[in-house]
Scaffold this active site. Structure first.
Site, PDB file in Angstrom:
ATOM      1  N   HIS A  84     -76.167 151.882  98.460  1.00 47.28           N
ATOM      2  CA  HIS A  84     -77.608 151.645  98.281  1.00 47.28           C
ATOM      3  C   HIS A  84     -77.996 150.378  99.051  1.00 47.28           C
ATOM      4  O   HIS A  84     -77.288 149.368  98.978  1.00 47.28           O
ATOM      5  CB  HIS A  84     -77.917 151.499  96.787  1.00 47.28           C
TER       6      HIS A  84
ATOM      7  N   LYS B  39     -81.926 172.403  89.073  1.00 44.28           N
ATOM      8  CA  LYS B  39     -80.851 171.578  89.628  1.00 44.28           C
ATOM      9  C   LYS B  39     -79.483 172.114  89.197  1.00 44.28           C
ATOM     10  O   LYS B  39     -78.537 172.169  89.976  1.00 44.28           O
ATOM     11  CB  LYS B  39     -81.028 170.133  89.148  1.00 44.28           C
TER      12      LYS B  39
ATOM     13  N   MET C 296     -80.665 162.168  98.953  1.00 47.55           N
ATOM     14  CA  MET C 296     -81.877 161.648  98.313  1.00 47.55           C
ATOM     15  C   MET C 296     -82.216 162.351  96.996  1.00 47.55           C
ATOM     16  O   MET C 296     -83.368 162.702  96.758  1.00 47.55           O
ATOM     17  CB  MET C 296     -83.058 161.747  99.290  1.00 47.55           C
TER      18      MET C 296
HETATM   19  C1  GRF Z   1     -78.607 154.222 103.829  1.00 46.63           C
HETATM   20  O1  GRF Z   1     -79.299 153.045 104.100  1.00 46.63           O
HETATM   21  C2  GRF Z   1     -78.067 154.228 102.428  1.00 46.63           C
HETATM   22  O2  GRF Z   1     -77.894 152.946 101.905  1.00 46.63           O
HETATM   23  C3  GRF Z   1     -79.133 154.927 101.646  1.00 46.63           C
HETATM   24  O3  GRF Z   1     -79.677 155.878 102.510  1.00 46.63           O
HETATM   25  C4  GRF Z   1     -79.519 155.435 103.849  1.00 46.63           C
HETATM   26  C5  GRF Z   1     -78.920 156.581 104.622  1.00 46.63           C
HETATM   27  O4  GRF Z   1     -78.921 156.335 105.989  1.00 46.63           O
HETATM   28  N1  GRF Z   1     -78.584 155.495 100.435  1.00 46.63           N
HETATM   29  P1  GRF Z   1     -78.089 157.279 106.977  1.00 46.63           P
HETATM   30  O5  GRF Z   1     -78.611 158.704 106.796  1.00 46.63           O
HETATM   31  O6  GRF Z   1     -76.652 157.154 106.623  1.00 46.63           O
HETATM   32  O7  GRF Z   1     -78.409 156.760 108.350  1.00 46.63           O
END
Ligand code: GRF
Length: 196
Positions: free
Chosen positions: A109, A65, A90
């Site tokens: 989140h 990382k 992620m």
């Molecule tokens: C969102 O629901 C956010 O809260 C989480 O990951 C999701 C990402 O969705 N951390 P997107 O790729 O922005 O549609």
């Protein structure tokens, strides 16, 4: 402080909401860079459509990382990025990025933290049979969704909700909330909760 980078791994609907808010003048920021750890992700198309520079990388092809984060930091410096917005990125942020940017990294989140941190927060809420969940925007530290909370909203879980219907309600709230909070932090020059 208005040069930002967005980090994302997936569909990028929050990235899109941020782009739209910038274009509508609701968010005064320059999106300098999209950082993406999934070269095939849909978010990359969105950046391309809006002529946003993209730094994409394959984490497994690096020794650690720290190694890929060093590359990311180099890119961020090249674009004079001052503030990082995680939008569905992620992975945990490691010490290399935190060293240079702690207090200047925010995350969104899909739960009312500290409830349901980590992966699949929406599935966790459904599984727990709660009557409400939420959305949280927080500063990022080395933990999993543990940094200081900036703002939260509650979202009801309705009878008969599926993952799809609940996710739709949550994302609608995210798309409204996130650009507004980012704008507030940038305009007030707030780093790690402290007005500069
Ligand atoms: C969102 O629901 C956010 O809260 C989480 O990951 C999701 C990402 O969705 N951390 P997107 O790729 O922005 O549609």
């Amino acid at each position: 402080m208005n040069k930002i980078a967005v980090f994302a791994s997936g569909s990028g609907s929050n990235f899109q909401a941020i782009l739209d808010a910038v274009e509508e003048g609701l968010l005064q920021a320059d999106i300098q860079l999209l950082v993406c750890d999934k070269p095939g992700a849909k978010v990359i198309e969105r950046a391309r459509d809006h002529h946003i520079p993209i730094f994409t990388f394959v984490p497994n092809s690096f020794e650690s990382k720290a190694h890929f984060e060093k590359e990311i930091v180099n890119e961020l410096k090249r674009y004079h990025v001052e503030f990082i917005v995680l939008a569905g990125y992620m992975r945990l942020i490691g010490e290399v990025l935190l060293r240079d940017f702690e207090g200047r990294i925010v995350n969104i989140h899909p739960s009312y933290l500290p409830a349901f941190p980590g992966k699949d927060a929406i599935g966790q809420a459904l599984q727990a049979n709660v009557s409400e969940t939420g959305v949280t925007v927080h500063f990022v530290d080395s933990g999993m969704d543990t940094g200081p909370i900036i703002e939260q909203v509650k979202i009801p879980v309705l009878p008969g909700d599926t993952r799809e219907t609940l996710q739709e309600r949550i994302q609608k709230a995210e798309h409204r909330l996130y650009p507004a909070i980012i704008n507030k932090l940038l305009q007030k020059d707030i780093i790690g909760g402290i007005v500069q």
